[in-house]
Motif scaffolding. Structure first.
Motif, PDB file in Angstrom:
ATOM      1  N   THR A   1      33.137  30.878  63.798  1.00 32.58           N
ATOM      2  CA  THR A   1      31.933  30.061  63.645  1.00 32.58           C
ATOM      3  C   THR A   1      30.859  30.944  63.001  1.00 32.58           C
ATOM      4  O   THR A   1      30.975  32.173  62.977  1.00 32.58           O
ATOM      5  CB  THR A   1      31.405  29.555  64.999  1.00 32.58           C
ATOM      6  OG1 THR A   1      30.990  30.678  65.767  1.00 32.58           O
ATOM      7  CG2 THR A   1      32.459  28.761  65.752  1.00 32.58           C
ATOM      8  N   LEU A   2      29.818  30.306  62.510  1.00 36.43           N
ATOM      9  CA  LEU A   2      28.702  31.062  61.940  1.00 36.43           C
ATOM     10  C   LEU A   2      28.117  32.028  62.959  1.00 36.43           C
ATOM     11  O   LEU A   2      27.789  33.171  62.633  1.00 36.43           O
ATOM     12  CB  LEU A   2      27.605  30.094  61.483  1.00 36.43           C
ATOM     13  CG  LEU A   2      27.644  29.626  60.048  1.00 36.43           C
ATOM     14  CD1 LEU A   2      26.537  28.618  59.813  1.00 36.43           C
ATOM     15  CD2 LEU A   2      27.503  30.801  59.082  1.00 36.43           C
ATOM     16  N   ALA A   3      27.997  31.571  64.219  1.00 34.52           N
ATOM     17  CA  ALA A   3      27.414  32.422  65.259  1.00 34.52           C
ATOM     18  C   ALA A   3      28.291  33.645  65.496  1.00 34.52           C
ATOM     19  O   ALA A   3      27.779  34.762  65.669  1.00 34.52           O
ATOM     20  CB  ALA A   3      27.243  31.619  66.548  1.00 34.52           C
ATOM     21  N   GLN A   4      29.605  33.453  65.500  1.00 32.41           N
ATOM     22  CA  GLN A   4      30.512  34.591  65.677  1.00 32.41           C
ATOM     23  C   GLN A   4      30.397  35.561  64.504  1.00 32.41           C
ATOM     24  O   GLN A   4      30.346  36.780  64.694  1.00 32.41           O
ATOM     25  CB  GLN A   4      31.958  34.090  65.815  1.00 32.41           C
ATOM     26  CG  GLN A   4      32.209  33.363  67.137  1.00 32.41           C
ATOM     27  CD  GLN A   4      33.540  32.614  67.161  1.00 32.41           C
ATOM     28  OE1 GLN A   4      34.085  32.263  66.107  1.00 32.41           O
ATOM     29  NE2 GLN A   4      34.046  32.353  68.356  1.00 32.41           N
ATOM     30  N   ALA A   5      30.339  35.023  63.300  1.00 30.34           N
ATOM     31  CA  ALA A   5      30.205  35.890  62.124  1.00 30.34           C
ATOM     32  C   ALA A   5      28.886  36.661  62.173  1.00 30.34           C
ATOM     33  O   ALA A   5      28.834  37.849  61.835  1.00 30.34           O
ATOM     34  CB  ALA A   5      30.298  35.055  60.845  1.00 30.34           C
ATOM     35  N   ALA A   6      27.812  35.971  62.613  1.00 27.39           N
ATOM     36  CA  ALA A   6      26.498  36.628  62.691  1.00 27.39           C
ATOM     37  C   ALA A   6      26.529  37.765  63.704  1.00 27.39           C
ATOM     38  O   ALA A   6      25.910  38.814  63.499  1.00 27.39           O
ATOM     39  CB  ALA A   6      25.425  35.609  63.065  1.00 27.39           C
ATOM     40  N   ALA A   7      27.268  37.563  64.808  1.00 23.98           N
ATOM     41  CA  ALA A   7      27.344  38.594  65.841  1.00 23.98           C
ATOM     42  C   ALA A   7      28.213  39.770  65.400  1.00 23.98           C
ATOM     43  O   ALA A   7      27.921  40.918  65.711  1.00 23.98           O
ATOM     44  CB  ALA A   7      27.883  37.983  67.131  1.00 23.98           C
ATOM     45  N   HIS A   8      29.294  39.489  64.663  1.00 21.91           N
ATOM     46  CA  HIS A   8      30.253  40.539  64.287  1.00 21.91           C
ATOM     47  C   HIS A   8      29.783  41.372  63.101  1.00 21.91           C
ATOM     48  O   HIS A   8      30.054  42.560  63.035  1.00 21.91           O
ATOM     49  CB  HIS A   8      31.610  39.914  63.917  1.00 21.91           C
ATOM     50  CG  HIS A   8      32.461  39.612  65.100  1.00 21.91           C
ATOM     51  ND1 HIS A   8      32.168  38.582  65.977  1.00 21.91           N
ATOM     52  CD2 HIS A   8      33.586  40.207  65.578  1.00 21.91           C
ATOM     53  CE1 HIS A   8      33.092  38.556  66.934  1.00 21.91           C
ATOM     54  NE2 HIS A   8      33.960  39.527  66.721  1.00 21.91           N
ATOM     55  N   TYR A   9      29.172  40.722  62.125  1.00 24.16           N
ATOM     56  CA  TYR A   9      28.857  41.409  60.872  1.00 24.16           C
ATOM     57  C   TYR A   9      27.342  41.513  60.715  1.00 24.16           C
ATOM     58  O   TYR A   9      26.673  40.525  60.475  1.00 24.16           O
ATOM     59  CB  TYR A   9      29.473  40.674  59.683  1.00 24.16           C
ATOM     60  CG  TYR A   9      30.978  40.576  59.796  1.00 24.16           C
ATOM     61  CD1 TYR A   9      31.776  41.694  59.549  1.00 24.16           C
ATOM     62  CD2 TYR A   9      31.602  39.392  60.181  1.00 24.16           C
ATOM     63  CE1 TYR A   9      33.157  41.630  59.677  1.00 24.16           C
ATOM     64  CE2 TYR A   9      32.986  39.310  60.309  1.00 24.16           C
ATOM     65  CZ  TYR A   9      33.759  40.440  60.059  1.00 24.16           C
ATOM     66  OH  TYR A   9      35.111  40.375  60.187  1.00 24.16           O
ATOM     67  N   GLN A  10      26.818  42.714  60.875  1.00 24.09           N
ATOM     68  CA  GLN A  10      25.369  42.869  60.783  1.00 24.09           C
ATOM     69  C   GLN A  10      24.973  43.873  59.710  1.00 24.09           C
ATOM     70  O   GLN A  10      23.801  44.171  59.539  1.00 24.09           O
ATOM     71  CB  GLN A  10      24.795  43.229  62.154  1.00 24.09           C
ATOM     72  CG  GLN A  10      25.151  42.158  63.188  1.00 24.09           C
ATOM     73  CD  GLN A  10      24.327  42.228  64.456  1.00 24.09           C
ATOM     74  OE1 GLN A  10      23.643  43.209  64.693  1.00 24.09           O
ATOM     75  NE2 GLN A  10      24.400  41.179  65.260  1.00 24.09           N
ATOM     76  N   GLY A  11      25.954  44.420  58.997  1.00 26.18           N
ATOM     77  CA  GLY A  11      25.643  45.295  57.866  1.00 26.18           C
ATOM     78  C   GLY A  11      25.491  44.461  56.604  1.00 26.18           C
ATOM     79  O   GLY A  11      24.946  43.359  56.637  1.00 26.18           O
ATOM     80  N   ARG A  12      25.996  44.978  55.507  1.00 26.77           N
ATOM     81  CA  ARG A  12      25.948  44.231  54.255  1.00 26.77           C
ATOM     82  C   ARG A  12      26.938  43.074  54.309  1.00 26.77           C
ATOM     83  O   ARG A  12      28.114  43.256  54.646  1.00 26.77           O
ATOM     84  CB  ARG A  12      26.310  45.153  53.096  1.00 26.77           C
ATOM     85  CG  ARG A  12      25.197  46.129  52.748  1.00 26.77           C
ATOM     86  CD  ARG A  12      25.647  47.082  51.653  1.00 26.77           C
ATOM     87  NE  ARG A  12      24.519  47.518  50.839  1.00 26.77           N
ATOM     88  CZ  ARG A  12      24.639  48.233  49.725  1.00 26.77           C
ATOM     89  NH1 ARG A  12      25.838  48.566  49.267  1.00 26.77           N
ATOM     90  NH2 ARG A  12      23.576  48.595  49.045  1.00 26.77           N
ATOM     91  N   ARG A  13      26.457  41.889  53.990  1.00 29.11           N
ATOM     92  CA  ARG A  13      27.307  40.705  54.011  1.00 29.11           C
ATOM     93  C   ARG A  13      27.103  39.887  52.736  1.00 29.11           C
ATOM     94  O   ARG A  13      26.001  39.861  52.186  1.00 29.11           O
ATOM     95  CB  ARG A  13      26.967  39.806  55.223  1.00 29.11           C
ATOM     96  CG  ARG A  13      27.314  40.414  56.566  1.00 29.11           C
ATOM     97  CD  ARG A  13      26.229  40.075  57.561  1.00 29.11           C
ATOM     98  NE  ARG A  13      24.934  40.593  57.100  1.00 29.11           N
ATOM     99  CZ  ARG A  13      23.758  40.086  57.446  1.00 29.11           C
ATOM    100  NH1 ARG A  13      23.689  39.056  58.255  1.00 29.11           N
ATOM    101  NH2 ARG A  13      22.642  40.609  56.983  1.00 29.11           N
ATOM    102  N   ALA A  14      28.163  39.216  52.298  1.00 23.49           N
ATOM    103  CA  ALA A  14      28.077  38.302  51.153  1.00 23.49           C
ATOM    104  C   ALA A  14      28.564  36.935  51.612  1.00 23.49           C
ATOM    105  O   ALA A  14      29.641  36.805  52.201  1.00 23.49           O
ATOM    106  CB  ALA A  14      28.929  38.801  50.001  1.00 23.49           C
ATOM    107  N   LEU A  15      27.758  35.928  51.370  1.00 16.43           N
ATOM    108  CA  LEU A  15      28.108  34.559  51.740  1.00 16.43           C
ATOM    109  C   LEU A  15      28.685  33.875  50.508  1.00 16.43           C
ATOM    110  O   LEU A  15      28.007  33.756  49.485  1.00 16.43           O
ATOM    111  CB  LEU A  15      26.839  33.851  52.217  1.00 16.43           C
ATOM    112  CG  LEU A  15      26.961  32.446  52.755  1.00 16.43           C
ATOM    113  CD1 LEU A  15      27.775  32.429  54.040  1.00 16.43           C
ATOM    114  CD2 LEU A  15      25.558  31.879  53.009  1.00 16.43           C
TER     115      LEU A  15
END
Lengths: 289, 289
Positions: free
Chosen positions: B225-239
């Motif tokens: 889910t978006l919330a899980q992705a937000a919690a797991h990945y907090q460095g550089r991210r590309a959507l």
């Protein structure tokens, strides 16, 4: 090439229902002439819908009754099941694409239009009474742009909002363009008009609270973030949306719990339909998992 | 009534810069004729921008150089400060509203147009290198609708995305309508084109990972889910965003971490610009508080 049997049978069953139209001035399709002009004038208790997705959606709802359909010959095969399920009293007119465009006054790319009767207006109180214990409803104020109202209905359907309340200034969600932008959601999500009397907008919060709904007013200077509001309020909630530019009236914000969407700081600008999507996602995430 | 001194001085300073245009066929404003036709043909290294908000935004950026301006007489007083700050070489044409509409071929409600030179194309590698440690960037694939691409840029600016990468199929964010819908954000948020070679779309994830960006591909069947992705990945991210309908290519989703937006179930339909807003809000909330 002989078409397969089951197609032939379908075509036969439908063929008897079709009234061919060759003359754009045929009085039987007068309601479909100059669609855009009529959109602006309004159609009283009727409204015009277009496109297979929207019409299939409407057919699943008990709120509307089709009066007639105008379809291009090319589209009939893909819609035979839908046409066959229409009540016998519904006239189905079929025309060549060029004739349909001449009738409507512009190209109808989707190849199918229908005239339908609105359901009786519903009182906001009834929608609020009927909503589930953890329902989220939307209340819109001054949303006069059909793209934006259509987008709000689309998002409401996507996140399972129970109903939408509209103040007297909001445009008509069953206006052809709003309905199309909503991908049919304006025919799925129940909506009701708030009273037109003076001060009724301010009273919206009282109405909502009397039915157990916490009014959450989106405002750039809201006291809670969306995440805080989602954590605090998990029963019945109403999300209040104002138009871009002026936003919600100060008395409305004062009477509600104000909520903000934190942004990057130097570019505080979101489209109101996008705003509704962000808020609906944040407020329904707890329940949705 | 005598105008106050400081207004008179401003007007004098600006008056010398204005070239009056009375004839819609004046060759000096040939670039502004038939705006919509030219929009479709493209303007090579130039692009057309409209409206005070967009033009003020562009003036703050070092990426663009104005070539000329066409403004109605009525709009000059509100834009004197902006006009005064233009380099001397920029021609400023002023016309009555009716003349301007005749030049453009349709009513220019905003009363101001400008022709500007695009900056040199930037390589995606440079934007990715320059991004901060916790940057969020967007990568768009097949977004051919100007409203949608403009909306994506608007949301990117609102939530502080560092850059936007566009595959070869995406439309031009500096197309007049996309720029207008973006409320100027297409001139604020840096963007770069991904290579046009075969397989380059699939290589986008390799490019992103080589620069330390976790590629998050939005898909209805995403594993997080978006919330899980937000919690797991907090460095550089590309959507990663695909067009409505087809969505992202399967090889792109397979090469990325797939992320879903949970919805109500029976109406799985979000506009791609709204989707970008929801995801940007969810992924930047941790940092934003």
């Amino acid at each position: 090439m002989t078409p397969p049997d089951h197609i032939a049978v379908q075509d036969d069953a439908i063929a008897a229902r079709l009234t061919p139209i060759a003359d754009p001035l045929d009085p039987r399709i007068a309601d479909y002439r100059d669609v855009r002009d009529r959109d602006l004038k309004g159609r009283g208790g009727l409204f015009m819908a277009e496109g297979a997705v929207v019409l299939r959606d409407m057919a699943r709802s008990a709120r509307f009754a089709f009066e007639s359909v105008l379809i291009t010959q090319k589209r009939v095969p893909a819609m035979t099941d839908w046409l066959a399920a229409l009540p016998d009293a519904v006239a189905v007119y079929v025309a060549e694409g060029a004739v349909m465009d001449a009738i409507a006054g512009f190209p109808i790319h989707r190849g199918i239009l229908a005239l339908a009767r609105r359901g009786e207006p519903i009182a906001p109180q009834i929608l609020l009474d009927d909503a589930p214990a953890h329902a989220l409803v939307l209340a819109c104020f001054g949303i006069t742009n059909h793209d934006n109202l259509g987008g709000i209905f689309r998002n409401a359907a996507a996140f399972g909002a129970a109903a939408i309340l509209l103040d007297p200034q909001c445009c008509d969600p069953l206006y052809r363009k709003a309905l199309r932008v909503s991908v049919g959601a304006a025919a799925r999500v129940p909506f009701a008009r708030l009273g037109p009397g003076p001060g009724d907008a301010g009273n919206a919060c009282t109405l909502l609270r009397n039915h157990g709904f916490e009014p959450l007013a989106l405002s750039p200077r809201g006291t809670l973030t969306l995440a805080q509001a989602a954590a605090h309020y998990q029963g019945r909630r109403a999300l209040l949306l104002g138009s871009e530019g002026p936003g919600l009236a100060p008395d409305l914000i004062a009477a509600a719990t104000s909520v903000r969407i934190d942004m990057a700081g130097d570019f505080d600008s979101l489209n109101v339909a996008t705003t509704s999507g962000i808020a609906l996602h944040a407020l329904t995430r707890q329940a949705g998992g």
